[in-house]
Design a protein around this motif. Structure first.
Motif: not given
Length: 159
Positions: A145-149
């Motif tokens: 899972v992307f950290f940013e969003n």
């Protein structure tokens, strides 16, 4: 004669216990050394002034993620390459989602029986949370899972 049998059985049990402890201690040595070296590198470089915890991430590049605070008191994660000790990148924790939010993202879409680990790493220049878990069918799953969003990046299911 029975005393000798008891003595030999107790001796073999004690010997196997000692050997098991030594093997597990030595097996953990490289991980402990990598963590200690990464923490030292993060502090020496000035990226962090204090260390809270350290995770090992094995993706396309093996790295150690060191969590702590910088000089201004901001919580950060510093990605350090495992072999060279080079700082690959760093992110402020307030700029993305946390580990629990990554777990909730996975649980919202997939059946999760048991979370095995959650680790923050760097893939293709982007910080991602790796969530490893056992599904309802008992099989191993990895979700990134992307950290940013908090959006999905990659799924490896039913291993």
């Amino acid at each position: 004669m029975m005393n000798w049998v008891k003595f030999i059985a107790a001796f073999l049990l004690a010997l196997s216990l000692i050997i098991t402890v030594i093997v597990f201690y030595n097996a953990n040595g490289p991980f402990a050394d990598a963590r200690q070296k990464a923490e030292s590198d993060a502090l020496k470089s000035g990226a962090l002034t204090s260390v809270d915890r350290t995770d090992i991430y094995n993706g396309t590049v093996s790295m150690v993620t060191v969590f702590g605070k910088d000089g201004e008191g901001n919580e950060k994660a510093v990605f350090i390459e495992g072999k060279t000790g080079e700082i690959l990148d760093e992110v402020e924790m307030k700029d993305g989602i946390g580990a629990q939010a990554a777990i909730e993202t996975v649980k919202a879409e997939l059946s999760v029986e048991k979370i095995l680990h959650v680790a923050l790493g760097l893939e293709d220049g982007h910080p991602v949370w790796e969530v490893a878990f056992k599904g309802d069918n008992g099989k191993l799953n990895y979700v990134y899972v992307f950290f940013e969003n908090g959006e999905w990046w990659k799924r490896i299911l039913n291993l």
